[in-house]
Design a protein around this motif. Structure first.
Motif, PDB file in Angstrom:
ATOM      1  N   UNK A   1      32.795  54.439  42.607  1.00  0.00           N
ATOM      2  CA  UNK A   1      33.169  54.468  41.196  1.00  0.00           C
ATOM      3  C   UNK A   1      31.940  54.549  40.294  1.00  0.00           C
TER       4      UNK A   1
ATOM      5  N   UNK B   1      35.752  40.351  50.451  1.00  0.00           N
ATOM      6  CA  UNK B   1      34.426  39.723  50.418  1.00  0.00           C
ATOM      7  C   UNK B   1      34.464  38.363  51.103  1.00  0.00           C
ATOM      8  N   UNK B   2      35.493  37.571  50.783  1.00  0.00           N
ATOM      9  CA  UNK B   2      35.608  36.236  51.391  1.00  0.00           C
ATOM     10  C   UNK B   2      35.752  36.372  52.904  1.00  0.00           C
TER      11      UNK B   2
ATOM     12  N   UNK C   1      32.886  50.655  47.131  1.00  0.00           N
ATOM     13  CA  UNK C   1      33.603  50.800  45.855  1.00  0.00           C
ATOM     14  C   UNK C   1      32.610  50.890  44.694  1.00  0.00           C
ATOM     15  N   UNK C   2      31.543  50.066  44.747  1.00  0.00           N
ATOM     16  CA  UNK C   2      30.493  50.140  43.707  1.00  0.00           C
ATOM     17  C   UNK C   2      29.898  51.538  43.665  1.00  0.00           C
TER      18      UNK C   2
ATOM     19  N   UNK D   1      48.478  45.675  38.100  1.00  0.00           N
ATOM     20  CA  UNK D   1      47.734  46.876  37.753  1.00  0.00           C
ATOM     21  C   UNK D   1      46.321  46.495  37.316  1.00  0.00           C
ATOM     22  N   UNK D   2      46.204  45.374  36.633  1.00  0.00           N
ATOM     23  CA  UNK D   2      44.895  44.938  36.134  1.00  0.00           C
ATOM     24  C   UNK D   2      44.075  44.257  37.236  1.00  0.00           C
ATOM     25  N   UNK D   3      44.736  43.384  37.995  1.00  0.00           N
ATOM     26  CA  UNK D   3      43.985  42.511  38.911  1.00  0.00           C
ATOM     27  C   UNK D   3      44.101  42.888  40.372  1.00  0.00           C
TER      28      UNK D   3
ATOM     29  N   UNK E   1      52.684  45.029  24.788  1.00  0.00           N
ATOM     30  CA  UNK E   1      52.815  44.163  25.958  1.00  0.00           C
ATOM     31  C   UNK E   1      51.588  44.281  26.856  1.00  0.00           C
ATOM     32  N   UNK E   2      51.268  43.157  27.516  1.00  0.00           N
ATOM     33  CA  UNK E   2      50.134  43.181  28.446  1.00  0.00           C
ATOM     34  C   UNK E   2      50.466  44.076  29.630  1.00  0.00           C
ATOM     35  N   UNK E   3      49.446  44.694  30.229  1.00  0.00           N
ATOM     36  CA  UNK E   3      49.711  45.525  31.405  1.00  0.00           C
ATOM     37  C   UNK E   3      50.179  44.638  32.546  1.00  0.00           C
TER      38      UNK E   3
ATOM     39  N   UNK F   1      39.496  43.269  46.648  1.00  0.00           N
ATOM     40  CA  UNK F   1      38.077  43.347  47.004  1.00  0.00           C
ATOM     41  C   UNK F   1      37.475  41.946  47.129  1.00  0.00           C
ATOM     42  N   UNK F   2      37.956  41.014  46.319  1.00  0.00           N
ATOM     43  CA  UNK F   2      37.479  39.639  46.415  1.00  0.00           C
ATOM     44  C   UNK F   2      37.882  39.000  47.736  1.00  0.00           C
TER      45      UNK F   2
ATOM     46  N   UNK G   1      43.154  45.466  42.403  1.00  0.00           N
ATOM     47  CA  UNK G   1      41.926  45.844  43.117  1.00  0.00           C
ATOM     48  C   UNK G   1      40.875  44.744  43.096  1.00  0.00           C
ATOM     49  N   UNK G   2      40.618  44.122  41.946  1.00  0.00           N
ATOM     50  CA  UNK G   2      39.643  43.022  41.978  1.00  0.00           C
ATOM     51  C   UNK G   2      40.009  41.934  42.986  1.00  0.00           C
TER      52      UNK G   2
END
Lengths: 59, 390
Positions: free
Chosen positions: A55, A23-24, A51-52, A11-13, A5-7, A19-20, A15-16
């Motif tokens: 990590x 940024x906006x 974050x860059x 959990x996958x998206x 099964x997909x995560x 952070x997006x 943080x992105x």
């Protein structure tokens, strides 16, 4: 053949996306005004940059 | 996502980025000093500073300011005079051999004393070389449009990169960088990490950069569209014999728009006016409105306002896209963040090329039997990028 099964989406998206959105917010806030708006923008844009560094450089 | 879908996106990602990467690296590299161009101009002694005078010192008559320019260059004609936002102590005069001559000279005149402050060097400075490399590769409009096309490829590369983020990261926590295995794996993780964290910024700067490459075309369209309508009643009339006094022209524009500042004045015959008009471009005083011009057309002979209308949406969009590309609207902290994000983008670009050059490593592993199915999920997407490249 059954694939695993997909995560969970967040959990996958999570943080992105967070952070997006920061940024906006940072890009728009400095357009709206000076002083406090510029500071808000620096914080909002600063978090993805941190974050860059965090990590990217941690051992 | 099925392996076929991943492979298609991987193909898009690979080719869109491979084609534009070298140009994007150049743009990132030349963009870096451009972010700090006010500071660099100051260090190199190229910036213009108004002498200290009491804040309430009266402003000189605009015609005296012009007389200063004509005294310095008796054989040149005026094209534009302009003020930087928030700096009403300096008039920048642009003069050349004719109103349409692109080889102009710039003169900074004190708006209070009407004395020359400086004749800033226009060409051949470090910043101007970086600027040309960044804007048109020294190739004029075709160069600019070419860079715009590369920007479009960058946008495609970014979007396809986001799509690929999911299959690559399905088994990993956000921010994972696997350092203890192969160097290629470490750089793959860094590529994904820096890419996804900076994605919105890169997309905004890439897209607004691309929009900026159309600025000349958009401006030409406006001239044929709205400017032509505004000056239509003057069509076919002989050119003006004597020009109205500049102070009268400025006063007429301020009377129409008392809440606005001067941006620039375009002389009759330049692209921003007509043969019979001064184009006075006013701008607002707030952070956002200072970016938006409002043209006021003033009859070149009588000094009276003949027409004024807000810029159409496409020029407004262009003007708002510019600060979002330059990062010049949030002070020094924004300049520094812009530079760091620019460097992060260069690392993403560079690591992308590295991953492509070292594509053989994972391809060998993926080609080995028994790697299909659930056990090889984590390695599979990397292999997809590598395999069809091999």
């Amino acid at each position: 053949m059954k694939r695993p099964p997909s995560p969970p989406f967040w959990r996958l998206w999570g943080w992105p996306i967070a952070l997006g959105l920061l940024t906006i917010a940072g890009l728009i806030s400095a357009l709206l005004g000076d002083r406090i708006w510029d500071h808000l923008s620096a914080v909002a844009l600063g978090i993805p940059v941190m974050a860059c560094l965090w990590f990217g450089l941690r051992r | 996502m099925t392996p076929t879908t991943v492979r298609r996106w991987a193909w898009i990602h690979k080719w869109s980025s491979l084609v534009c990467t070298i140009f994007m690296l150049l743009l990132c590299l030349t963009g870096l000093p451009l972010i700090f161009h006010p500071q660099i101009d100051a260090w190199l002694g190229n910036s213009v500073v108004a002498p200290d005078l009491p804040a309430d010192a009266p402003r000189a008559d605009a015609d005296r300011v012009l007389a200063t320019g004509h005294a310095l260059y008796p054989h040149k004609v005026m094209q534009y005079m302009s003020r930087d936002p928030g700096e009403d102590r300096i008039w920048n005069l642009t003069m050349a051999d004719s109103v349409t001559d692109p080889r102009y000279t710039s003169i900074a005149v004190d708006a209070r004393t009407a004395k020359v402050i400086a004749v800033p060097k226009v060409d051949g400075t470090f910043i101007s070389v970086m600027f040309r490399l960044h804007v048109d590769l020294f190739a004029g409009l075709p160069g600019t449009l070419f860079l715009g096309l590369m920007g479009l490829l960058l946008v495609i590369a970014i979007v396809s990169g986001v799509v690929l983020y999911a299959p690559f990261m399905r088994k990993l926590e956000f921010g994972t960088v696997r350092r203890r295995r192969t160097t290629r794996l470490k750089w793959l993780d860094l590529h994904n990490l820096l890419g996804i964290v900076t994605v919105v910024w890169a997309l905004v700067v890439g897209a607004t950069g691309m929009i900026n490459t159309w600025a000349d075309l958009v401006l030409k369209y406006w001239q044929h569209d709205q400017l032509a309508q505004m000056v239509a009643p003057y069509k076919g009339l002989p050119p003006p014999v004597a020009l109205a006094p500049m102070q009268q022209v400025l006063d007429a524009a301020v009377k129409l728009e008392p809440g606005m500042d001067f941006g620039f004045v375009a002389w009759p015959g330049t692209p921003f006016s007509s043969p019979h008009h001064f184009g006075v471009f006013m701008r607002g005083r707030e952070a956002l409105t200072a970016r938006l011009y409002k043209p006021v057309l003033v009859d070149a002979t009588t000094g009276r306002v003949t027409d004024s209308r807000a810029l159409p949406w496409y020029l407004t969009a262009l003007q708002i896209s510019q600060p979002l590309h330059f990062g010049d609207y949030g002070g020094l902290s924004m300049q520094i963040l812009w530079a760091l994000l620019d460097i992060a983008t260069m690392i993403v670009l560079g690591s992308g090329v590295y991953l492509w050059l070292r594509r053989g490593i994972k391809a060998t592993a993926a080609a080995a039997p028994g790697t299909h199915g659930a056990g090889a999920e984590a390695a599979a997407p990397q292999a997809l990028l590598a395999r069809d490249a091999a």
